[in-house]
Design a protein around this motif. Structure first.
Motif, PDB file in Angstrom:
ATOM      1  N   ASP B  95      43.633  16.149  51.832  1.00  0.00           N
ATOM      2  CA  ASP B  95      42.398  16.116  52.620  1.00  0.00           C
ATOM      3  C   ASP B  95      42.414  17.135  53.765  1.00  0.00           C
ATOM      4  O   ASP B  95      41.351  17.549  54.246  1.00  0.00           O
ATOM      5  CB  ASP B  95      42.206  14.694  53.175  1.00  0.00           C
ATOM      6  N   LEU B  96      43.606  17.514  54.188  1.00  0.00           N
ATOM      7  CA  LEU B  96      43.687  18.478  55.290  1.00  0.00           C
ATOM      8  C   LEU B  96      43.385  19.903  54.830  1.00  0.00           C
ATOM      9  O   LEU B  96      43.160  20.788  55.644  1.00  0.00           O
ATOM     10  CB  LEU B  96      45.082  18.436  55.922  1.00  0.00           C
ATOM     11  N   VAL B  97      43.394  20.131  53.530  1.00  0.00           N
ATOM     12  CA  VAL B  97      43.146  21.481  53.012  1.00  0.00           C
ATOM     13  C   VAL B  97      41.668  21.836  53.211  1.00  0.00           C
ATOM     14  O   VAL B  97      40.800  21.226  52.597  1.00  0.00           O
ATOM     15  CB  VAL B  97      43.503  21.576  51.515  1.00  0.00           C
ATOM     16  N   PRO B 117      53.718  28.892  50.711  1.00  0.00           N
ATOM     17  CA  PRO B 117      54.686  27.991  51.352  1.00  0.00           C
ATOM     18  C   PRO B 117      54.018  27.076  52.378  1.00  0.00           C
ATOM     19  O   PRO B 117      54.628  26.104  52.811  1.00  0.00           O
ATOM     20  CB  PRO B 117      55.675  28.943  52.034  1.00  0.00           C
ATOM     21  N   ALA B 118      52.781  27.391  52.757  1.00  0.00           N
ATOM     22  CA  ALA B 118      52.081  26.595  53.766  1.00  0.00           C
ATOM     23  C   ALA B 118      51.091  25.611  53.149  1.00  0.00           C
ATOM     24  O   ALA B 118      50.363  24.943  53.876  1.00  0.00           O
ATOM     25  CB  ALA B 118      51.348  27.516  54.737  1.00  0.00           C
ATOM     26  N   ALA B 119      51.072  25.497  51.823  1.00  0.00           N
ATOM     27  CA  ALA B 119      50.138  24.575  51.165  1.00  0.00           C
ATOM     28  C   ALA B 119      50.377  23.154  51.664  1.00  0.00           C
ATOM     29  O   ALA B 119      51.496  22.665  51.624  1.00  0.00           O
ATOM     30  CB  ALA B 119      50.325  24.645  49.661  1.00  0.00           C
ATOM     31  N   ASP B 120      49.326  22.498  52.131  1.00  0.00           N
ATOM     32  CA  ASP B 120      49.513  21.186  52.752  1.00  0.00           C
ATOM     33  C   ASP B 120      49.955  20.110  51.767  1.00  0.00           C
ATOM     34  O   ASP B 120      50.760  19.248  52.100  1.00  0.00           O
ATOM     35  CB  ASP B 120      48.207  20.743  53.438  1.00  0.00           C
ATOM     36  N   SER B 121      49.395  20.128  50.561  1.00  0.00           N
ATOM     37  CA  SER B 121      49.678  19.004  49.668  1.00  0.00           C
ATOM     38  C   SER B 121      51.084  19.071  49.083  1.00  0.00           C
ATOM     39  O   SER B 121      51.614  18.061  48.625  1.00  0.00           O
ATOM     40  CB  SER B 121      48.644  18.954  48.534  1.00  0.00           C
ATOM     41  N   VAL B 122      51.687  20.261  49.103  1.00  0.00           N
ATOM     42  CA  VAL B 122      52.955  20.411  48.381  1.00  0.00           C
ATOM     43  C   VAL B 122      54.116  19.649  49.038  1.00  0.00           C
ATOM     44  O   VAL B 122      54.829  18.914  48.349  1.00  0.00           O
ATOM     45  CB  VAL B 122      53.269  21.904  48.138  1.00  0.00           C
ATOM     46  N   PRO B 123      54.310  19.758  50.364  1.00  0.00           N
ATOM     47  CA  PRO B 123      55.371  18.939  50.962  1.00  0.00           C
ATOM     48  C   PRO B 123      55.153  17.446  50.701  1.00  0.00           C
ATOM     49  O   PRO B 123      56.112  16.714  50.424  1.00  0.00           O
ATOM     50  CB  PRO B 123      55.275  19.249  52.458  1.00  0.00           C
ATOM     51  N   ALA B 124      53.901  17.021  50.781  1.00  0.00           N
ATOM     52  CA  ALA B 124      53.617  15.596  50.556  1.00  0.00           C
ATOM     53  C   ALA B 124      53.966  15.214  49.125  1.00  0.00           C
ATOM     54  O   ALA B 124      54.530  14.135  48.871  1.00  0.00           O
ATOM     55  CB  ALA B 124      52.150  15.305  50.854  1.00  0.00           C
TER      56      ALA B 124
END
Lengths: 159, 293, 746
Positions: B95-97, B117-124
């Protein structure tokens, strides 16, 4: 380079057009269908001036290909008023002086309408976050937020 | 540029396999069209995968796990109450994307395959242990999300391969996840640092944890030292300090227009603590709002 | 009523009617720059330098010209030669000559039958560059070892021994600053820097041009000044000014950035070569790379103060980098810096420095916000050191009527004291602060401007009125003009239609800038209406058979001026206009002048900032703008100007900046990374309209557009510095910068 034939519905009217595969829905609306209400402020989905809905979902038309409109229902700012009756949001924007230059207004109206359909009673914070993708450089957003909140109140009272 | 809208993943794979030049798959399009407009990448072949059956489905399987179609948008995830209840960190990260408008189009798969590397959903997703199904000429295989990006803008997918489903594990009991990112504004920015935490409790004690960092290295990191810092603890101050130190120590960032090495390193620790607290509270059954209003 | 008496009781002025262009703008039918089409229209695209500084060795256009659908390619060779002065500078900026001077500098352009073809063709134009050393930072550009960008640009004002990149110099002030500092109990001297910001209007530059080999042309463009565009395009194309008719589209924001030309001469050159209309629209990245941002600055300010808060002396050095061309508004920076304060000893120095960046353009009170940042920060430091209240100190030193301004003249009626008193008394100023918050205030000053102005007002037979003005409406000025016309004529607001006339239908008008429109076009509208009233009184006098001076105008009617004039029923406007053809012909009023009484403007802002000490992130929970409007004609649009200025200032203070890489290329030429405030970043912005009438306007109006961006940089810096406990010296106060300052402070 061959063009793509697309059949779609815009503001309730069935429409056909030919487009280059690279053309965006925004390009098609503005240059092929003569609907210049949606504006290109950035072309990268960062300003929201090109906001439309596709099958009821709010999107940036600069981030949609014209070819993707096939079989969809597109709604633009030109379809918000019903005949000579303005939508409450449109009236409230004029009444609250919620526009100065007016270039962001079509996108903000489309986005705000989409919000109120989903959430008829938004908080100020909810309005601000929903509209965070619609840049306005003139107003500081104050009067825009007030206009949306006031329109929401009126629409709730009327329903 | 040629535009195709195949009806199956096999067909999509074959199109890609046989295409010359640059091929891109079109899901939400929020990266592909930006690159097209800015003349960064003009694909020779563009394969729209949204006409494939089932790509917009969100399905909970009998074992409690989830299967998401590759064209499921961020907005559809946010609107899905039970998915949001199970995996609030994953849903909030997606949702932050971008803006509301971008949420109407952007997908987990696109966010992953863009290779940022900054994609928000990937770390999650990494913290949650999400896998993706990859379809190619030789059939399908399941790959951990963390193994897809190999560097900025690059993935491990071979020519003719594409992601055909996203698989989120069953949440299970006494568990919670959270994702926080740092951006200078309140919205619309790319993460300067992102931290995801997923953990499980036994009573007050953390028994399982996965901590993932974004935007602090060429690819998203899964940091075992961060997990070790809180496993066995009740997330007391000492454990949180150890977590922050481990997160900062794991950073290998760059200085760029969005932040400095020092800033990213410091803030990774700060966000790790904050995200862990949220995940912990969620594991305790509390409803905690994330960063987003 | 004597026509020149200043009014103080108003019927229409001061009300909030709907704007005349409101319906068009909420339905999507308003036509902005990119919304025009013409039969046979081509689309243009521009090739831009990827280098910060490079000699153009060769441009090979053959492949582009050979492409199907391409109808014209132009380079500098297709423009006029022999230009001098500002025409030459604008031409150099619009299309590079021998040298590309910044990343994004135009070097060639192409027109084709579709926008996609034009973009493809632009990629086929091959430019060979010889890369030259570059510099983008203002201090580095002044250093002895800096590469020389355009030797010989400096004018005679520059002291000897300066680097050739210093192209203009300014010095002003009065008194003896050394003696003043000696009297002070505390002297603080500090240095500050600000990065360039962009006006950030949401509508990119766009135009539709048509020019023939006969030298006759039509230009439709989004601009703050179509006469300026006419004059400059004609010069750059080598045609006669009057042969080019320019029509201003609806304008999607300008803030100073649309006071010049960029793509318009290029579209005209392409059109002339192709003999077809050409539409040219910038992308956002072109806007950020190649149109005018502000200057970046480096400043030193020294102020002496007595323990009671009296300022004894002030001195400032202001270095402004304005891109690769002269014109950075350093004299405005210097002149505005200390204008809010009545000072016996003051001296200010300005340097105009060129560097490898785009030519700066005006941005809302050009030059003044940076000065306020430096000066008001030092005043805040003095207040902190001497434990004095920031508003009381400013009140103690405030300029008032009769004060000799730091920049020379004596002030007439001004409203700074009233603004400061309103700040002191505002509940915001005394509201308790939460943990982690700080409160800042700042004064701000702008000169305001008159400028060449022409207005024509024509009466229709039914007694309604058409007003033609020449100043593009950026933020609701048609409503203000209609209000002033209706006030003067005594007829309803709705009976007046205001149009922005094209260059062929009205006399010359200066650009919509300098906060001049409501003042100058408003004054001209009032005078034009008064001319029409005089003619209507004459017609009534003739009808009644009494002398002209025995008729006066009251509430929209001609009436006998007194009992001795005779006993006649009032003649309403519509009664007079109904048969005007038979009573002497059509009735119009017009007014042309360069009014000089703009009346300076002061404002005071109060802002609360919340700083996250762990991340350096700032939020703005509360903001109040107080400003003297003279007389607010349409208060809602006055508030809008205050709020918009504050919002832009918040962006400038916190997150907006031009980021250049070591290679001299702009790294953040998209809205994703050029971070203007979004709706969720801002609080509601409270406003207080102070009204101290401007003696230079019949209704007391002062311009309000620009002063609103002057105080925010300083006010927020003061709030952030107090909240964080560490003084911030550089803008933007981005989170990495604040966190670094906190860590350096221990």
């Amino acid at each position: 380079m061959s063009k793509i034939h697309v059949t779609t519905t815009v503001n309730g009217d069935e429409t056909e057009f030919l487009c280059d595969p690279r053309e965006t829905l925004l390009d098609v609306l503005r240059d092929r269908l003569n609907l210049t209400g949606a504006k290109e402020g950035c072309g990268t989905g960062d300003c929201g001036a090109c906001s439309v809905t596709i099958d009821g979902r709010l999107v940036c038309s600069c981030l949609v290909l014209g070819a993707e409109a096939e079989g969809k229902e597109i709604a633009t700012v030109e379809g918000i008023a019903e005949g000579d009756t303005l939508h409450p949001l449109q009236r409230k924007f004029i009444e609250h002086a919620a526009l100065q230059c007016g270039i962001c207004t079509p996108g903000i109206l489309v986005a705000a309408k989409s919000l109120l359909e989903k959430n008829p009673n938004p908080t100020e914070t909810e309005v601000r976050y929903w509209l965070a993708g619609n840049l306005c450089r003139c107003t500081g957003y104050d009067k825009i937020i007030r206009a949306v909140m006031d329109a929401a109140t009126e629409m709730r009272e009327a329903s | 540029m040629n535009y195709h809208s195949p009806a199956s993943f096999a067909e999509a794979s074959a199109l890609a396999e046989n295409a010359d030049g640059v091929t891109r798959f079109l899901a939400g399009g929020t990266d592909v069209l930006v690159q097209l407009r800015a003349d960064i990448v003009t694909p020779d072949t563009l394969i729209d995968i949204k006409k494939i059956d089932g790509v917009s489905d969100i399905t909970q399987n009998d074992d409690g796990s989830w299967t998401l179609g590759v064209a499921v948008t961020g907005a559809e995830m946010t609107e899905h109450a039970s998915l949001s209840r199970d995996w609030p960190g994953v849903v909030e990260a997606m949702d932050l994307v971008g803006s509301t408008q971008v949420q109407g189009r952007a997908t987990l798969t696109g966010n992953l395959c863009n290779g940022s590397p900054a994609a928000d959903s990937v770390p999650a997703m990494v913290a949650a242990g999400v896998t993706v199904t990859v379809t190619g000429a030789d059939g399908s295989r399941e790959v951990a999300v963390g193994d897809i990006p190999t560097g900025p803008g690059r993935t491990s997918l071979a020519k003719g391969e594409l992601v055909s489903a996203v698989n989120i594990p069953a949440r299970g009991d006494n568990a919670g996840d959270a994702y926080l990112r740092f951006i200078p504004r309140t919205e619309m920015d790319i993460a300067v640092v992102g931290v995801a935490v997923s953990l499980r409790l036994d009573g007050d004690t953390v028994t399982e944890a996965r901590v993932s960092l974004g935007a602090v290295a060429p690819t998203v990191l899964l940091v075992q030292e961060c997990a070790d810092a809180i496993i066995g603890s009740t997330l007391d101050d000492a454990a949180l300090d150890a977590l922050a130190a481990a997160a900062s120590a794991a950073c290998n960032p760059i200085t760029d227009k969005r932040g400095t090495v020092e800033f990213r390193t410091d803030v990774a620790g700060v966000l790790a603590k904050r995200a862990a607290k949220i995940a912990y509270a969620r594991a305790k059954g509390e409803t905690v709002k994330g960063d987003h209003a | 009523m004597a026509l020149d008496d200043r009014k103080s009781d108003f019927t229409f002025v001061g009300t909030r009617p709907d704007r005349p262009d409101g319906l068009d703008k909420v339905t999507g039918r308003a036509k902005f720059g990119a919304d025009a089409v013409a039969p046979g229209m081509l689309f243009g695209a521009i090739v831009r330098s990827p280098h910060a500084h490079a000699r153009i060795v060769k441009i090979d256009t053959s492949k582009a010209e050979a492409m199907k659908g391409v109808k014209a390619v132009v380079t500098r060779a297709d423009f006029a030669t022999g230009l001098t002065g500002e025409f030459w500078n604008v031409q150099e900026n619009v299309m590079a000559g021998d040298t590309a001077l910044y990343d994004g500098h135009a070097v060639a352009a192409v027109a084709a039958t579709s926008a996609l073809d034009a973009r493809d063709a632009a990629k086929l134009i091959e430019v060979e560059y010889e890369v030259l050393p570059h510099v983008t930072d203002v201090d580095k550009a002044m250093a002895a070892d800096a590469p020389v960008i355009r030797d010989g640009t400096a004018d005679g004002s520059v002291p000897e021994g300066m680097h050739p990149n210093v192209v203009r110099y300014h010095e002003s002030g009065h008194g003896d600053v050394a003696a003043g500092f000696a009297e002070a109990d505390l002297v603080i001297e500090d240095s500050f820097k600000t990065e360039a910001t962009h006006q950030g209007y949401i509508e990119p530059h766009a135009c539709l041009a048509s020019l023939g080999a006969d030298g006759k042309g039509e230009l439709w463009c989004t601009t703050q000044g179509h006469w300026y565009a006419q004059k400059h395009c004609a010069a750059l194309l080598g045609i006669e000014t009057s042969q080019l008719r320019v029509t201003a589209s609806e304008i999607g924001g300008g803030f100073g950035g649309k006071t010049t030309v960029f793509i318009e001469p290029v579209a005209l050159a392409l059109s002339r070569k192709a003999n077809r209309p050409v539409k040219l629209v910038m992308s956002r990245s072109e806007v950020l790379r190649a149109t005018g941002p502000t200057s970046s600055t480096s400043m030193d300010v020294k102020i002496g103060m007595k323990k009671d808060g009296t300022i004894t002396a002030a001195e400032g050095v202001f270095r402004l980098q304005g891109g690769a061309f002269p014109g950075a508004p350093m004299e405005f920076t210097a002149m505005c810096a200390f204008a809010p304060y009545a000072l016996e000893n003051v001296r200010q120095v300005g340097y105009d420095v060129i560097a490898n960046r785009p030519k700066q353009a005006a941005y809302r009170a050009p030059g003044s916000p940076m000065a306020a940042f430096a000066v008001e920060s030092v005043i805040d430091l003095l207040c902190q050191e001497l434990d004095l209240d920031p508003v009381e100190v400013r009140l103690k030193n405030a300029s008032k009527k009769g004060t000799k301004a730091s920049y020379g003249p004596r002030f007439d009626d001004i409203g700074l004291v009233e603004c400061l008193e309103a700040a002191r008394d505002h509940p915001h100023y005394s509201a308790p602060l939460e943990q982690g918050q700080g409160r800042g205030i700042s004064c701000g000053f702008w000169f305001n401007h008159g400028g060449e102005t022409s207005v024509s007002l024509a009466l229709s037979e039914d007694g309604t009125v058409q007003v033609s003005v020449g100043t593009p409406d950026i933020g609701g000025s048609r409503a203000s003009m209609a209000l002033m016309a209706s006030e003067t004529l005594g007829i309803p607001y709705e009976n007046i239609r205001v149009t922005i006339a094209d260059t062929a239908t009205l006399g010359y008008n200066d650009v919509s800038h300098g906060s001049r429109v409501t003042y100058a076009s408003g004054l001209a509208t009032i005078k034009a209406a008064q001319a029409a009233i005089a003619e209507m009184c004459k017609r009534a006098a003739a009808k009644w058979g009494i002398p002209e001076d025995a008729v006066k105008w009251e509430d929209g009617c001609a009436v006998p001026s007194g009992p001795n004039a005779g006993d006649f029923e009032p003649l309403a406007m519509a009664d007079i206009t109904a048969d005007m053809g038979a009573t002497g012909g059509p009735i119009s009023g017009h007014f042309e002048a360069t009014p000089e009484g703009a009346g300076v403007s002061f404002g005071v802002h109060i802002v609360d900032a919340q700083v996250d000490p762990e991340t350096g992130k700032t939020s703005i929970p509360r903001y109040t703008v107080i400003q003297d409007a003279g007389k607010a004609v349409h208060p809602a649009y006055v508030e809008g100007q205050f709020q918009g200025g504050a919002a832009q200032g918040i962006g400038w203070a916190l997150n907006e900046e031009y980021i250049y890489g070591e290679d001299g290329r702009l790294q953040n030429a998209v809205f994703l990374d050029y971070r203007i405030p979004v709706a969720s970043d801002l609080p509601m912005i409270d406003t207080v309209i102070v009204e101290v009438p401007n003696p230079g306007h019949p209704y007391g109006v002062r311009g309000v557009g620009e002063t609103g961006i002057v105080p925010p940089l300083a006010a927020i810096a003061n709030a952030v510095s107090r909240a964080a406990g560490v003084r911030m010296h550089e803008l933007p106060m981005s989170p990495p910068r604040i966190l670094a300052a906190l860590k350096a402070d221990g």
